[in-house]
Design a protein around this motif. Structure first.
Motif, PDB file in Angstrom:
ATOM      1  N   GLU A 171     -42.982  59.889  14.398  1.00  0.00           N
ATOM      2  CA  GLU A 171     -44.136  59.020  14.641  1.00  0.00           C
ATOM      3  C   GLU A 171     -43.944  58.282  15.968  1.00  0.00           C
ATOM      4  O   GLU A 171     -42.811  58.031  16.396  1.00  0.00           O
TER       5      GLU A 171
ATOM      6  N   ASN B 111     -54.118  52.536  18.976  1.00  0.00           N
ATOM      7  CA  ASN B 111     -55.012  51.501  18.466  1.00  0.00           C
ATOM      8  C   ASN B 111     -56.063  51.096  19.497  1.00  0.00           C
ATOM      9  O   ASN B 111     -57.204  50.770  19.142  1.00  0.00           O
TER      10      ASN B 111
ATOM     11  N   GLU C 286     -58.932  53.579  19.310  1.00  0.00           N
ATOM     12  CA  GLU C 286     -59.817  53.363  18.158  1.00  0.00           C
ATOM     13  C   GLU C 286     -60.707  52.144  18.371  1.00  0.00           C
ATOM     14  O   GLU C 286     -61.918  52.194  18.138  1.00  0.00           O
TER      15      GLU C 286
ATOM     16  N   HIS D 142     -52.686  61.318  17.408  1.00  0.00           N
ATOM     17  CA  HIS D 142     -53.417  61.394  16.135  1.00  0.00           C
ATOM     18  C   HIS D 142     -54.072  60.071  15.746  1.00  0.00           C
ATOM     19  O   HIS D 142     -54.126  59.730  14.566  1.00  0.00           O
ATOM     20  N   ALA D 143     -54.572  59.344  16.743  1.00  0.00           N
ATOM     21  CA  ALA D 143     -55.357  58.154  16.432  1.00  0.00           C
ATOM     22  C   ALA D 143     -56.660  58.578  15.743  1.00  0.00           C
ATOM     23  O   ALA D 143     -57.115  59.720  15.892  1.00  0.00           O
ATOM     24  N   LYS D 144     -57.268  57.647  15.020  1.00  0.00           N
ATOM     25  CA  LYS D 144     -58.398  58.009  14.156  1.00  0.00           C
ATOM     26  C   LYS D 144     -59.740  57.893  14.867  1.00  0.00           C
ATOM     27  O   LYS D 144     -60.627  57.120  14.482  1.00  0.00           O
ATOM     28  N   PHE D 145     -59.902  58.650  15.935  1.00  0.00           N
ATOM     29  CA  PHE D 145     -61.198  58.812  16.584  1.00  0.00           C
ATOM     30  C   PHE D 145     -61.230  60.221  17.159  1.00  0.00           C
ATOM     31  O   PHE D 145     -60.198  60.878  17.295  1.00  0.00           O
ATOM     32  N   SER D 146     -62.418  60.705  17.485  1.00  0.00           N
ATOM     33  CA  SER D 146     -62.566  62.091  17.922  1.00  0.00           C
ATOM     34  C   SER D 146     -62.815  62.191  19.418  1.00  0.00           C
ATOM     35  O   SER D 146     -63.069  61.174  20.093  1.00  0.00           O
TER      36      SER D 146
ATOM     37  N   ASP E  28     -66.188  60.886  20.056  1.00  0.00           N
ATOM     38  CA  ASP E  28     -66.177  59.415  20.069  1.00  0.00           C
ATOM     39  C   ASP E  28     -65.753  58.915  21.441  1.00  0.00           C
ATOM     40  O   ASP E  28     -66.355  57.978  21.996  1.00  0.00           O
TER      41      ASP E  28
END
Length: 272
Positions: free
Chosen positions: A134, A144, A147, A224-228, A231
């Motif tokens: 990680e 972060n 995102e 692997h942040a949570k946006f595409s 986005d």
């Protein structure tokens, strides 16, 4: 620290814009690549400082070192050519066309993106030990950021898009002032001081810079942040590019050109 009068350095701005339009494809892309890479490295550096010290002001104070290096070396950022190249067209320099301006912008965009993406991969690799674990605290922070500055704007809909655009405008108001700062002095210390001040303002105020974001957001995606990707493009990069263009031209390029270059002939006639 030798200082040039506004009418002198604005003429240098127009000359610089003209030279960039006629620069070869190879030189334009190489210079843009290096500018994107150096600015990305500076952003990585600033985030690392913020994480390690917990003091955003310290990172903002030191981030301009990247901007200073790339401009002293003669490299080009998209935010800079957004302001300089159109002035050569406005000044009706021989051979300068709208197509030439758009070509310059396109090549610099490609070069900046490639350079920033290279450093983004290096950062992601280093902070995960070759993607075997990680990300460390710096990598997590960068993820972060991606995102917050995509999904965060999207959550506000049209108001978020307008906020993003205005932050892009404010950013290039300051960054393009830094570009001009490199021209208002003939000494290295003078250039450095003049460039440093507005870049400090932009970074600490968390305005949106299209080239810095070419590093931050692809980095987050690699981690692997949570946006595409969509986005990133729709809720950051594209509006930021447009805001950078509008802000740099409106607040720096056109204002300086209109108030100094255009009034020079009248002043000369009055003096005569």
């Amino acid at each position: 620290m030798a200082y040039l009068a506004p009418s002198e350095f604005v003429t240098k701005m127009v000359d610089a814009g003209e030279s960039k339009i006629f620069m070869s494809t190879r030189d334009t892309v190489i210079r843009a690549y290096m500018a994107g890479a150096i600015l990305a490295l500076a952003a990585w550096f600033a985030v690392t400082i913020n994480v390690n010290t917990g003091q955003p002001l310290v990172g903002a104070l030191l981030f301009p070192v990247g901007f200073v290096m790339l401009y002293l070396l003669g490299f080009d950022l998209l935010t800079g050519v957004f302001v300089l190249s159109p002035l050569a067209l406005l000044d009706k320099r021989a051979g300068v066309t709208l197509g030439g301006v758009l070509r310059n912008w396109g090549l610099v965009f490609v070069g900046n993106f490639a350079g920033a993406l290279t450093v983004a991969f290096m950062m992601a690799f280093v902070t995960t030990f070759g993607f075997t674990q990680e990300p460390d605290k710096v990598g997590m922070t960068i993820g972060n950021v991606g995102e917050a500055r995509t999904l965060g704007y999207a959550a506000h809909g049209a108001a978020g898009m307008a906020t993003l655009f205005i932050r892009g405008m404010l950013c290039n108001w300051m960054v393009s002032t830094g570009v001009v700062g490199a021209m208002i002095s003939t000494t290295v210390p003078g250039k450095v001081i003049a460039m440093w001040m507005p870049i400090l303002v932009f970074f600490y105020m968390v305005f949106e810079h299209s080239v810095v974001n070419m590093f931050l957001f692809p980095s987050g995606l690699m981690l692997h942040a949570k946006f595409s990707i969509m986005d990133y493009l729709i809720w950051n990069e594209i509006p930021t590019v447009l805001g950078n263009l509008a802000g740099g031209l409106a607040f720096t390029g056109l204002t300086l050109y209109t108030t100094h270059v255009k009034t020079a002939p009248k002043r000369q006639r009055l003096a005569a």
